[in-house]
Design a protein around this motif. Structure first.
Motif, mmCIF file in Angstrom:
data_model
loop_
_atom_site.group_PDB
_atom_site.id
_atom_site.type_symbol
_atom_site.label_atom_id
_atom_site.label_comp_id
_atom_site.label_asym_id
_atom_site.label_seq_id
_atom_site.Cartn_x
_atom_site.Cartn_y
_atom_site.Cartn_z
ATOM 1 N N ILE A 8 -9.939 -29.729 -13.971
ATOM 2 C CA ILE A 8 -11.266 -29.620 -14.589
ATOM 3 C C ILE A 8 -12.023 -28.438 -14.008
ATOM 4 N N LEU A 9 -11.987 -28.307 -12.687
ATOM 5 C CA LEU A 9 -12.720 -27.225 -12.028
ATOM 6 C C LEU A 9 -12.183 -25.856 -12.431
ATOM 7 N N ILE A 45 -20.812 -21.873 -19.554
ATOM 8 C CA ILE A 45 -21.395 -23.157 -19.135
ATOM 9 C C ILE A 45 -22.809 -22.958 -18.587
ATOM 10 N N ALA A 46 -22.988 -21.918 -17.771
ATOM 11 C CA ALA A 46 -24.312 -21.616 -17.223
ATOM 12 C C ALA A 46 -25.293 -21.289 -18.346
ATOM 13 N N SER A 47 -24.807 -20.557 -19.360
ATOM 14 C CA SER A 47 -25.651 -20.201 -20.496
ATOM 15 C C SER A 47 -26.090 -21.440 -21.270
ATOM 16 N N VAL A 48 -25.147 -22.373 -21.458
ATOM 17 C CA VAL A 48 -25.471 -23.613 -22.178
ATOM 18 C C VAL A 48 -26.485 -24.432 -21.392
ATOM 19 N N LEU A 49 -26.280 -24.549 -20.090
ATOM 20 C CA LEU A 49 -27.181 -25.355 -19.262
ATOM 21 C C LEU A 49 -28.587 -24.766 -19.215
ATOM 22 N N THR A 50 -28.686 -23.450 -19.086
ATOM 23 C CA THR A 50 -30.008 -22.825 -19.015
ATOM 24 C C THR A 50 -30.720 -22.821 -20.367
ATOM 25 N N ARG A 76 -17.386 -20.330 -16.594
ATOM 26 C CA ARG A 76 -18.609 -20.516 -15.808
ATOM 27 C C ARG A 76 -19.816 -19.818 -16.428
ATOM 28 N N VAL A 77 -19.600 -18.638 -17.006
ATOM 29 C CA VAL A 77 -20.717 -17.911 -17.621
ATOM 30 C C VAL A 77 -21.231 -18.654 -18.843
ATOM 31 N N PHE A 112 -10.809 -27.058 -24.547
ATOM 32 C CA PHE A 112 -11.116 -26.772 -23.149
ATOM 33 C C PHE A 112 -12.490 -27.327 -22.771
ATOM 34 N N PHE A 113 -13.500 -27.042 -23.617
ATOM 35 C CA PHE A 113 -14.850 -27.527 -23.321
ATOM 36 C C PHE A 113 -14.897 -29.058 -23.318
ATOM 37 N N LEU A 114 -14.206 -29.673 -24.274
ATOM 38 C CA LEU A 114 -14.196 -31.129 -24.369
ATOM 39 C C LEU A 114 -13.498 -31.768 -23.177
ATOM 40 N N ALA A 115 -12.576 -31.027 -22.574
ATOM 41 C CA ALA A 115 -11.883 -31.560 -21.395
ATOM 42 C C ALA A 115 -12.842 -31.822 -20.243
ATOM 43 N N ILE A 116 -13.919 -31.063 -20.157
ATOM 44 C CA ILE A 116 -14.829 -31.194 -19.012
ATOM 45 C C ILE A 116 -15.490 -32.574 -18.969
#
Length: 284
Positions: free
Chosen positions: A61-62, A72-77, A69-70, A200-204
Motif C-alpha cells: 500500500i505504501l 494524493i496530496a493534491s486530492v487531500l488539499t 504522493r503528488v 491503484f487508487f482503490l487499493a489504498i
C-alpha cells in the motif's frame, strides 16, 4: 530469530509486492508460495502466518502511496474546494463499499472453504479465461471504441460502483483484486490506463481497511517478538511493489493483459496436475 525463517519472510514479502498490483492474485500466490517453502512451522504457526500476510500488505500500500504522493496530496488539499478532488474521493468511497460489506459478512465462510491450493488453481484458470475474452473483445471492436472513459477524472459514480462490484469477486482467493478491478473497469468502458490507475487508487482504502480490520480481529496474536520478521517482510513488499507499479504503468502503454491471462491458466493447470499426480502435496 531463525535465519531461514527470515529468508522465507523476505521471499513472502517479495511475492506480495510483485503480485499485489498485477492481475495474477497476491493472495493466491502467497498461499502457494507459503505452501512450497514451508513458511508455516511449529516455530511460526499458521495463525501467525495469517497475521504476517496481513501486515506485509502495508508495504505494498505504501508503495502506491509513494508513487502517487503528488496526486494524493493534491486530492487531500483540494478536498473541500476542488470539484475534481471531491469527485475522485466520492468515487473511491462508492467503489470501496461493495467489497467491504461483503467481506465483513462472508469473510469467515470464504476463508473456511476457499483458502487452499485447489480452489485457488480453479480461480486462476477462470480468471485467465475472462481476461482473454475481454482482451479479444477489445481487439475486435478496437480500443478507442471500447473505451468510453479515458481518464480517472472522467469517471462517474456509476462507473465507480460497477468497478466496486467487480472488486467483490476478488474476495475469492486466486481471482486477483487488481485483475477484477482492471478487467472489470475495461468491461464497463474504462480505458486500460484509467482502469489501471483507478485500481491503484482503490487499493489504498481497500487494503488499508482490510489490514486494519484483520489486525483488529487478530490482535491477540500480535507479539513484539515477531516485529523483526514482520518488518523485513514489509520492507521487501514495499520495494518489490514499488518496482512493479512503475513497470506496470510502462507496460500497459504498449501491451495488453493477454500474457498475464496465459500465465494464470498455465499456473492453475500446473497446480491441478501436480496435485492430481501426487507430485506436490498441497496443504489445506
Amino acid at each position: 530469530m531463525d535465519t531461514i525463517l527470515f529468508i522465507k519472510a523476505i521471499i513472502m514479502g517479495i511475492v506480495e509486492g510483485l503480485t499485489e498490483f498485477l492481475p495474477i492474485s497476491s493472495t493466491g500466490h502467497l498461499i502457494l508460495a507459503g505452501n512450497l517453502i514451508g513458511f508455516s512451522s511449529p516455530v511460526f504457526p499458521k495463525e501467525k502466518v495469517d497475521v504476517f500476510e496481513i501486515v506485509i500488505q502495508a508495504g505494498a500500500i505504501l508503495a502506491v502511496c509513494w508513487e502517487y504522493r503528488v496526486r494524493i496530496a493534491s486530492v487531500l488539499t483540494g478536498l473541500f474546494s476542488e470539484r475534481q478532488a471531491q469527485r475522485l474521493t466520492i468515487n473511491l468511497i462508492v467503489a470501496f463499499l461493495p467489497a467491504a460489506i461483503v467481506g465483513v459478512l462472508f469473510s469467515k465462510a470464504i476463508k473456511a472453504h476457499l483458502f487452499s491450493a485447489l480452489p485457488v488453481a480453479i480461480a486462476f484458470i477462470v480468471g485467465g479465461l475472462i481476461i482473454l475474452w475481454v482482451e479479444r473483445r477489445h481487439a475486435r471492436i478496437g480500443e478507442s471504441r471500447a473505451a468510453r472513459v479515458e481518464s480517472v477524472d472522467d469517471m462517474t459514480v456509476l462507473d465507480a460502483f460497477k468497478v466496486g462490484c467487480a472488486q467483490m469477486f476478488a474476495l475469492i482467493p486466486g481471482t486477483s483484486r487488481s485483475g477484477a478491478t482492471i478487467i472489470g473497469g475495461m468491461m464497463f468502458g474504462l480505458s486500460r490506463k484509467a482502469a489501471t490507475e483507478f485500481s491503484f487508487f482503490l487499493a489504498i482504502p481497500t487494503l488499508f481497511g482490510a489490514t486494519i480490520y484483520s489486525l483488529y480481529k487478530a490482535r491477540a496474536l500480535l507479539d513484539s517478538a515477531d516485529m523483526p520478521l514482520f518488518t523485513v517482510g514489509t520492507v521487501a513488499a514495499f520495494i518489490s511493489a514499488f518496482l512493479c507499479v512503475r513497470w506496470l504503468l510502462r507496460y500497459i502503454s504498449n501491451h495488453d493483459f493477454t500474457a498475464f491471462a496465459w500465465y494464470r491458466i498455465a499456473f492453475g493447470i500446473v497446480i491441478l496436475a501436480t496435485a492430481y499426480f501426487g507430485l506436490v502435496v498441497w496443504a489445506e
